[in-house]
Design a protein around this motif. Structure first.
Motif, PDB file in Angstrom:
ATOM      1  N   ALA A   1      -4.435  -9.167   2.724  1.00 38.16           N
ATOM      2  CA  ALA A   1      -4.086  -9.120   1.008  1.00 38.16           C
ATOM      3  C   ALA A   1      -5.399  -9.224   0.245  1.00 38.16           C
ATOM      4  O   ALA A   1      -5.344  -8.389  -1.104  1.00 38.16           O
ATOM      5  CB  ALA A   1      -3.044 -10.169   0.831  1.00 38.16           C
ATOM      6  N   ALA A   2      -6.194  -9.932   0.574  1.00 30.62           N
ATOM      7  CA  ALA A   2      -7.454 -10.015   0.106  1.00 30.62           C
ATOM      8  C   ALA A   2      -8.651  -8.993   0.146  1.00 30.62           C
ATOM      9  O   ALA A   2      -9.577  -9.137  -0.449  1.00 30.62           O
ATOM     10  CB  ALA A   2      -8.155 -11.340   0.134  1.00 30.62           C
ATOM     11  N   ALA A   3      -8.057  -8.096   0.964  1.00 26.30           N
ATOM     12  CA  ALA A   3      -8.850  -6.790   1.157  1.00 26.30           C
ATOM     13  C   ALA A   3     -10.225  -7.270   2.076  1.00 26.30           C
ATOM     14  O   ALA A   3     -11.267  -6.303   1.978  1.00 26.30           O
ATOM     15  CB  ALA A   3      -9.490  -6.113  -0.231  1.00 26.30           C
ATOM     16  N   VAL A   4     -10.294  -8.081   2.876  1.00 29.29           N
ATOM     17  CA  VAL A   4     -11.204  -8.682   3.633  1.00 29.29           C
ATOM     18  C   VAL A   4     -11.410  -7.457   4.946  1.00 29.29           C
ATOM     19  O   VAL A   4     -12.156  -7.234   5.348  1.00 29.29           O
ATOM     20  CB  VAL A   4     -11.008  -9.905   4.343  1.00 29.29           C
ATOM     21  N   TYR A   5     -10.251  -7.175   5.155  1.00 31.56           N
ATOM     22  CA  TYR A   5      -9.979  -6.097   6.524  1.00 31.56           C
ATOM     23  C   TYR A   5      -9.299  -4.779   5.787  1.00 31.56           C
ATOM     24  O   TYR A   5      -8.529  -4.914   4.953  1.00 31.56           O
ATOM     25  CB  TYR A   5      -9.201  -6.760   7.348  1.00 31.56           C
ATOM     26  N   ASP A   6      -9.699  -3.574   6.578  1.00 27.95           N
ATOM     27  CA  ASP A   6      -9.071  -2.438   6.095  1.00 27.95           C
ATOM     28  C   ASP A   6      -8.155  -2.062   7.388  1.00 27.95           C
ATOM     29  O   ASP A   6      -8.632  -2.500   8.414  1.00 27.95           O
ATOM     30  CB  ASP A   6     -10.118  -1.225   5.983  1.00 27.95           C
ATOM     31  N   LEU A   7      -7.050  -1.584   7.007  1.00 28.36           N
ATOM     32  CA  LEU A   7      -5.961  -1.290   8.357  1.00 28.36           C
ATOM     33  C   LEU A   7      -6.030   0.446   8.278  1.00 28.36           C
ATOM     34  O   LEU A   7      -6.044   0.882   7.358  1.00 28.36           O
ATOM     35  CB  LEU A   7      -4.549  -1.684   7.856  1.00 28.36           C
ATOM     36  N   ASN A   8      -6.145   0.837   9.637  1.00 27.51           N
ATOM     37  CA  ASN A   8      -6.326   2.179   9.661  1.00 27.51           C
ATOM     38  C   ASN A   8      -5.275   2.624  10.941  1.00 27.51           C
ATOM     39  O   ASN A   8      -5.289   1.945  12.054  1.00 27.51           O
ATOM     40  CB  ASN A   8      -7.810   2.561  10.441  1.00 27.51           C
ATOM     41  N   GLU A   9      -4.635   3.605  10.531  1.00 28.79           N
ATOM     42  CA  GLU A   9      -3.527   3.901  11.380  1.00 28.79           C
ATOM     43  C   GLU A   9      -3.643   5.515  12.075  1.00 28.79           C
ATOM     44  O   GLU A   9      -4.099   6.323  11.467  1.00 28.79           O
ATOM     45  CB  GLU A   9      -2.119   4.078  10.458  1.00 28.79           C
ATOM     46  N   VAL A  10      -3.024   5.567  13.505  1.00 30.95           N
ATOM     47  CA  VAL A  10      -3.404   6.593  14.070  1.00 30.95           C
ATOM     48  C   VAL A  10      -1.937   6.837  14.645  1.00 30.95           C
ATOM     49  O   VAL A  10      -1.113   6.028  15.267  1.00 30.95           O
ATOM     50  CB  VAL A  10      -4.267   6.694  15.189  1.00 30.95           C
ATOM     51  N   THR A  11      -1.551   7.929  14.561  1.00 29.23           N
ATOM     52  CA  THR A  11       0.124   8.583  15.011  1.00 29.23           C
ATOM     53  C   THR A  11       0.101   9.256  16.257  1.00 29.23           C
ATOM     54  O   THR A  11      -0.742  10.471  16.036  1.00 29.23           O
ATOM     55  CB  THR A  11       0.985   8.889  13.740  1.00 29.23           C
ATOM     56  N   ASN A  12       0.701   9.386  17.160  1.00 31.36           N
ATOM     57  CA  ASN A  12       1.046  10.124  18.196  1.00 31.36           C
ATOM     58  C   ASN A  12       2.374   9.901  18.916  1.00 31.36           C
ATOM     59  O   ASN A  12       3.351   9.523  18.021  1.00 31.36           O
ATOM     60  CB  ASN A  12      -0.098   9.706  19.454  1.00 31.36           C
ATOM     61  N   GLU A  13       2.530  10.590  20.014  1.00 32.55           N
ATOM     62  CA  GLU A  13       3.858  10.674  20.487  1.00 32.55           C
ATOM     63  C   GLU A  13       4.503   9.488  20.785  1.00 32.55           C
ATOM     64  O   GLU A  13       5.710   8.948  21.001  1.00 32.55           O
ATOM     65  CB  GLU A  13       3.910  11.476  21.835  1.00 32.55           C
TER      66      GLU A  13
END
Length: 423
Positions: A242-254
């Motif tokens: 919430a404080a933007a200390v980390y970035d979340l990155n998403e990868v989508t597959n089957e």
């Protein structure tokens, strides 16, 4: 005279605001210059490659659908905008695009925006973004600055700021004119000092866990969200996200969606992340490669020699064929970062080629050198946490939610991008 870096930064804000506008029903109509420039520059980036390239109209239509553009109304108009700028040439079936980089696209975004005769409120939104990303500022104070800069009355400034908060150009914490305004790029400038202010709110045990994750990120550059949440505990992890200390990155597959964690500072060591990865392409590639390293089996194409593989891609050569390539790089494929080619002998295996060299170079640096500021977490200051850091619900406005493409639409888009059937 505006310098190249100033043009790129302004273009980054145009793209930032454009992304917010698509989540608001009336936003595009109220801020048309930003909307047109953001969409045109984003389309140019997704269509273009490091070198001059040609894509079919079928591919362009698929990329438009995947980007949330109306392929009949918006696509044709945006292509005309790019053609007038002599950035593309169109024929009946193909589009020829000049070599384009992320930075180049941002400069073009600024040019398109300026030529669209932006309104005073659109210009004020760029000013507000710059102010709010440097440091949180009280609404009363920014009201005075916006009014003086753009010659707006108090009533006009009040209406503008209400709309800017509602659309999401800025986030807020608190109520009334005493509330603080800031935006999600706050931690992409002077992130060491700002992050430390967040961390000083933690107890000794929590700080030790954060240092542990920082050390792991410094070595690998990217960790699974399940691992980070397990180490930190869910409440602490959510607080830091919430404080933007980390970035979340998403990868989508089957197998579904898989989320990985990076530190915003991971990109600071090499570039200005507000400019060089404005379109989040390098982050997407980092996430996809990380999934291939940690979650794929050897029979599916597990990545074991990352530097060698990415260097091969950067040099312009193909890698593969594997089954995982056809599944793990979908977002990158429809964003024009990579190109897939089906194996002639095995229908479910694909080769992978990188189309945007600078994206691969940045991803490789992040994954092999880790983040730049791990050491800064070793000696946290004892000052109290700055009051402008709040929970996620205080940072964001309620937005119109967007649904992902259906499985059918996703399949059709991929087939079109890969040279298959027409949408």
């Amino acid at each position: 005279m505006t310098t190249a870096s100033e043009k790129e930064l302004k273009g980054a804000w145009v793209i930032h605001h454009g992304r917010k506008l698509v989540l608001d029903v009336n936003g595009p109509a109220e801020f048309p210059a930003i909307n047109e420039a953001a969409k045109a520059a984003t389309l140019l980036t997704k269509l273009g490659q490091t070198n001059q390239a040609t894509v079919t109209k079928v591919e362009a239509r698929a990329i438009a659908v995947a980007s949330g553009l109306d392929p009949r109304l918006e696509l044709n108009g945006l292509l005309q905008v790019l053609e007038r700028k002599r950035l593309i040439d169109q024929s009946t079936n193909n589009i020829s695009i000049l070599g384009v980089t992320t930075r180049g696209s941002l400069g073009h975004a600024t040019d398109i925006y300026n030529e669209a005769e932006p309104s005073t409120y659109e210009e004020a939104s760029i000013t507000l973004a710059e102010i709010a990303s440097d440091a949180p500022i009280r609404r009363a104070d920014v009201s005075q600055r916006i009014g003086d800069t753009h010659k707006l009355t108090d009533a006009q400034v009040g209406d503008f700021l209400d709309r800017a908060e509602g659309i999401g150009f800025v986030d807020k914490e608190g109520d009334g004119n005493d509330r603080l305004l800031f935006n999600g790029n706050l931690f992409r400038r002077s992130s060491v000092v700002k992050t430390q202010k967040v961390l000083t709110s933690l107890n000794d045990a929590e700080q030790r866990l954060v240092r542990e994750i920082a050390e792991q990120l410094s070595k690998s550059g990217c960790l699974s969200v399940q691992h980070v949440e397990h180490v930190l505990s869910k409440p602490l992890f959510e607080k830091l996200v919430a404080a933007a200390v980390y970035d979340l990155n998403e990868v989508t597959n089957e197998q579904g969606s898989h989320v990985y964690v990076t530190a915003p500072a991971a990109f600071h060591k090499f570039v200005d992340p507000m400019v060089d990865d404005c379109f989040d392409m390098a982050k997407s590639l980092v996430a996809a490669l990380t999934y291939g390293m940690v979650s794929r089996s050897s029979s599916q194409g597990r990545i074991t020699q990352l530097p060698s593989l990415v260097n091969k891609l950067i040099s312009g050569r193909e890698v593969g064929p594997t089954t995982s390539i056809g599944q793990d790089y979908r977002v990158l494929e429809v964003n024009g970062v990579v190109k897939l080619r089906r194996d002639a002998n095995y229908a479910n295996r694909y080769y992978l080629r990188l189309l945007k060299r600078e994206v691969g170079e940045l991803a490789l640096q992040v994954l092999t050198q880790g983040n730049a500021y791990a050491q800064s977490l070793a000696d946290l200051p004892s000052a109290p946490m700055a009051r402008y850091i709040g929970p996620e619900e205080s940072r964001t406005s309620v937005r119109k939610s967007q649904s992902p493409l259906s499985k059918r639409a996703t399949r059709d888009v991929l087939e079109a991008v890969r040279g298959g059937r027409v949408l």
